[in-house]
Design an enzyme around this catalytic site. Sequence first.
Site, PDB file in Angstrom:
ATOM      1  N   GLU A   5     -35.614  10.839 -64.781  1.00 29.80           N
ATOM      2  CA  GLU A   5     -34.661  11.449 -65.181  1.00 29.80           C
ATOM      3  C   GLU A   5     -35.278  12.077 -66.881  1.00 29.80           C
ATOM      4  OE1 GLU A   5     -31.594  12.592 -63.572  1.00 29.80           O
ATOM      5  OE2 GLU A   5     -31.044  10.558 -62.274  1.00 29.80           O
ATOM      6  N   LEU A   6     -35.498  13.532 -66.565  1.00 32.38           N
ATOM      7  CA  LEU A   6     -36.833  14.252 -67.815  1.00 32.38           C
ATOM      8  C   LEU A   6     -35.316  14.865 -68.637  1.00 32.38           C
ATOM      9  CD1 LEU A   6     -39.899  13.913 -65.833  1.00 32.38           C
ATOM     10  CD2 LEU A   6     -38.477  11.469 -67.430  1.00 32.38           C
ATOM     11  N   GLU A  52     -37.109  22.538 -74.689  1.00 27.62           N
ATOM     12  CA  GLU A  52     -35.923  22.462 -74.961  1.00 27.62           C
ATOM     13  C   GLU A  52     -36.075  21.674 -76.048  1.00 27.62           C
ATOM     14  OE1 GLU A  52     -35.630  18.009 -73.252  1.00 27.62           O
ATOM     15  OE2 GLU A  52     -33.473  18.262 -72.954  1.00 27.62           O
ATOM     16  N   HIS A 100     -35.126  -0.370 -73.710  1.00 29.41           N
ATOM     17  CA  HIS A 100     -34.577  -0.171 -74.919  1.00 29.41           C
ATOM     18  C   HIS A 100     -35.123   1.013 -75.711  1.00 29.41           C
ATOM     19  CE1 HIS A 100     -30.448   2.382 -74.377  1.00 29.41           C
ATOM     20  NE2 HIS A 100     -30.662   1.673 -74.036  1.00 29.41           N
ATOM     21  N   CYS A 152     -29.326  15.684 -72.173  1.00 27.34           N
ATOM     22  CA  CYS A 152     -30.567  16.769 -71.166  1.00 27.34           C
ATOM     23  C   CYS A 152     -29.595  18.171 -70.705  1.00 27.34           C
ATOM     24  CB  CYS A 152     -30.620  15.540 -71.021  1.00 27.34           C
ATOM     25  SG  CYS A 152     -29.993  14.601 -70.076  1.00 27.34           S
TER      26      CYS A 152
HETATM   27  P1  NDP Z   1     -38.277   9.191 -74.565  1.00 27.72           P
HETATM   28  O1  NDP Z   1     -39.551   9.600 -73.422  1.00 27.72           O
HETATM   29  O2  NDP Z   1     -40.020   8.871 -76.440  1.00 27.72           O
HETATM   30  O3  NDP Z   1     -37.632   7.371 -75.212  1.00 27.72           O
HETATM   31  C1  NDP Z   1     -37.799   7.121 -74.099  1.00 27.72           C
HETATM   32  C2  NDP Z   1     -38.200   5.799 -73.378  1.00 27.72           C
HETATM   33  O4  NDP Z   1     -39.598   5.541 -72.830  1.00 27.72           O
HETATM   34  C3  NDP Z   1     -37.928   4.660 -74.745  1.00 27.72           C
HETATM   35  O5  NDP Z   1     -37.096   3.350 -74.607  1.00 27.72           O
HETATM   36  C4  NDP Z   1     -38.630   5.311 -74.822  1.00 27.72           C
HETATM   37  O6  NDP Z   1     -39.807   4.259 -76.241  1.00 27.72           O
HETATM   38  C5  NDP Z   1     -39.399   4.633 -73.832  1.00 27.72           C
HETATM   39  N1  NDP Z   1     -41.555   5.326 -74.038  1.00 27.72           N
HETATM   40  C6  NDP Z   1     -41.893   6.624 -73.970  1.00 27.72           C
HETATM   41  N2  NDP Z   1     -43.222   6.191 -73.949  1.00 27.72           N
HETATM   42  C7  NDP Z   1     -43.061   4.916 -73.326  1.00 27.72           C
HETATM   43  C8  NDP Z   1     -44.330   4.735 -72.303  1.00 27.72           C
HETATM   44  N3  NDP Z   1     -45.349   5.616 -72.536  1.00 27.72           N
HETATM   45  N4  NDP Z   1     -43.883   3.304 -72.181  1.00 27.72           N
HETATM   46  C9  NDP Z   1     -42.874   2.993 -72.031  1.00 27.72           C
HETATM   47  N5  NDP Z   1     -42.017   3.602 -72.525  1.00 27.72           N
HETATM   48  C10 NDP Z   1     -42.040   4.844 -72.684  1.00 27.72           C
HETATM   49  O7  NDP Z   1     -37.946   9.828 -74.974  1.00 27.72           O
HETATM   50  P2  NDP Z   1     -36.496  10.804 -76.239  1.00 27.72           P
HETATM   51  O8  NDP Z   1     -36.466   9.817 -77.659  1.00 27.72           O
HETATM   52  O9  NDP Z   1     -37.793  12.099 -76.260  1.00 27.72           O
HETATM   53  O10 NDP Z   1     -35.731  11.040 -75.954  1.00 27.72           O
HETATM   54  C11 NDP Z   1     -35.330  12.280 -75.149  1.00 27.72           C
HETATM   55  C12 NDP Z   1     -35.576  13.079 -74.518  1.00 27.72           C
HETATM   56  O11 NDP Z   1     -35.270  12.103 -72.730  1.00 27.72           O
HETATM   57  C13 NDP Z   1     -34.956  14.611 -73.816  1.00 27.72           C
HETATM   58  O12 NDP Z   1     -36.554  15.508 -73.805  1.00 27.72           O
HETATM   59  C14 NDP Z   1     -34.085  14.529 -73.323  1.00 27.72           C
HETATM   60  O13 NDP Z   1     -33.964  15.470 -72.488  1.00 27.72           O
HETATM   61  C15 NDP Z   1     -34.948  13.351 -71.933  1.00 27.72           C
HETATM   62  N6  NDP Z   1     -33.119  13.012 -71.403  1.00 27.72           N
HETATM   63  C16 NDP Z   1     -33.227  12.708 -70.767  1.00 27.72           C
HETATM   64  C17 NDP Z   1     -31.753  12.633 -69.683  1.00 27.72           C
HETATM   65  C18 NDP Z   1     -31.366  12.542 -68.316  1.00 27.72           C
HETATM   66  O14 NDP Z   1     -30.397  11.844 -68.109  1.00 27.72           O
HETATM   67  N7  NDP Z   1     -32.466  13.647 -67.696  1.00 27.72           N
HETATM   68  C19 NDP Z   1     -31.064  12.046 -70.307  1.00 27.72           C
HETATM   69  C20 NDP Z   1     -31.310  12.199 -72.106  1.00 27.72           C
HETATM   70  C21 NDP Z   1     -32.294  12.328 -72.781  1.00 27.72           C
HETATM   71  P3  NDP Z   1     -39.601   3.810 -77.606  1.00 27.72           P
HETATM   72  O15 NDP Z   1     -38.385   4.539 -77.953  1.00 27.72           O
HETATM   73  O16 NDP Z   1     -39.999   2.511 -77.853  1.00 27.72           O
HETATM   74  O17 NDP Z   1     -40.721   5.034 -77.811  1.00 27.72           O
END
Ligand code: NDP
Length: 455
Positions: A228-229, A360, A155, A262
């Site tokens: 899902e980005l 965004e 998470h 998102c």
């Molecule tokens: P991040 O991508 O930074 O974080 C999301 C998850 O990915 C976290 O658990 C994070 O861990 C992990 N993570 C990030 N980079 C890596 C990596 N290189 N290797 C492994 N794990 C990784 O997203 P944000 O916190 O910036 O969240 C917001 C983004 O997510 C927005 O762009 C939003 O639109 C998108 N989003 C999309 C949704 C959808 O359903 N399509 C819903 C909600 C958000 P850690 O916290 O430890 O960095």
Amino acid sequence: MAYQITNPYTGEVEKTYDNFTDEQVDTALAKAYENYQSWKKEPVANRAKKLQAVCDYFYAHIDELATIITHDIGKLFKEAQGEVIISAEIAKYYAENAETLTAPKDFDSRMGKAQIVPRPIGVLMAVEPWNFPIYQLMRVFAPNYLLGNPMVYKHASNTPGSAEAFEKFLVAAGIEEGAATNLFVSYDQVNDIIADKRVQGVALTGSERAGELIAAEAGKNLKRSSLELGGSDPFIILEDADLSEIKKFIGQARLYNAGQVCTSSKRFIVTENNYDEVLSSLTAAFKEAKTGDPFDEATTLAPLNSLKAKKDLVKQVEKAIENGATLSYGDMSKNQGDDAFFYPVILTDITKDNPAYYEEFFGPVGEVYKVKDEAEAIELANDSVYGLSGVVFAGDPEHGAEVAAQIETGAVFVNSYGGTLPELPFGGVKRSGYGKELGTLGIDAFMNQEIIVTR
Ligand code: NDP
């Protein structure tokens, strides 16, 4: 990265956690793999029953789980309660539809009696974001548990409370240990898990950057993935739309979960005749937003999930203004404090040469665009790197649906502002990712549709 609860409302560090060792990760994978092997021999109905128990247990513990969410990310308590309820409903949906979702499907073949038989593929790795910390996990867990795919998950580093609670609450509801295991792990450990031969798929919800990296790891290891980005969803208001109806929820469409959704409406696209009225409705709704303690019923706008998120958003809005956008509503001087609140702003006159046009905004920022007609509205809606969701408001719903069909996106809501339901598949196109979660399609993402032909 440090897993830590920093209450965004008080700024207090409430708890820190140690990362898992590689040995702990291996034990979790071994347990998950053992479940995969034994579930294959058990009737799906057993797990369906347990999913119903999860639903009941979550309903019985709404406030307890919601409190954990609010401490993690500062979400309004009433919204956190709503998140627990929708999570319970997802478990219920897969419990109630278990039989049809996992039934073999007969089809004709010249070789004999043919069937598509739904089968699990193995252990899944889920990497999830902080914005709906329980719901995001449930979206992956419920369909895959039913199918027989155990999951381990990493998470977000700022939601360890929810991460731990999800596993604990599932077990308390009667789910087997190792069905969904929380791992406090580093990015390198995530890569090792994806490469592990017991793991057959990876689901990520998060940023584009994380999507690129996780998809590359999955590709390198020939593992299935779903992403899902982000999204910059359009909210199109056609000439004959009922503006009084829109007025009722235009604020919520943008400000729900402090705008950190998102699929929330980010780009309001309005024809000339309706522009002034829509802009003033959005402005009025933003003016009404009341910041305060997320546990206070009277608060309608929560802080962002962290001080860093607020500072990043401030920079992004300032850059948009430097590049020519008009600050139509809001006062950026109020957003300079060392607290996590972002007071809502509305940007207009965002031109194509402004970087903001393709970005965004993950917070309480409304973008309003004036267009001359429907054709220009569709063109603008599609002029985005994203394609997650969207809204079309039209006097004639059938015509609204025709317009919806011209939007390059994963879902469109005609005459409502969208949202999520267990039965509605969720997922986008373009840089919003690929694959669907929820609904009948959600269970297909990590399914082996085994073909059995019998002569
Ligand atoms: P991040 O991508 O930074 O974080 C999301 C998850 O990915 C976290 O658990 C994070 O861990 C992990 N993570 C990030 N980079 C890596 C990596 N290189 N290797 C492994 N794990 C990784 O997203 P944000 O916190 O910036 O969240 C917001 C983004 O997510 C927005 O762009 C939003 O639109 C998108 N989003 C999309 C949704 C959808 O359903 N399509 C819903 C909600 C958000 P850690 O916290 O430890 O960095």
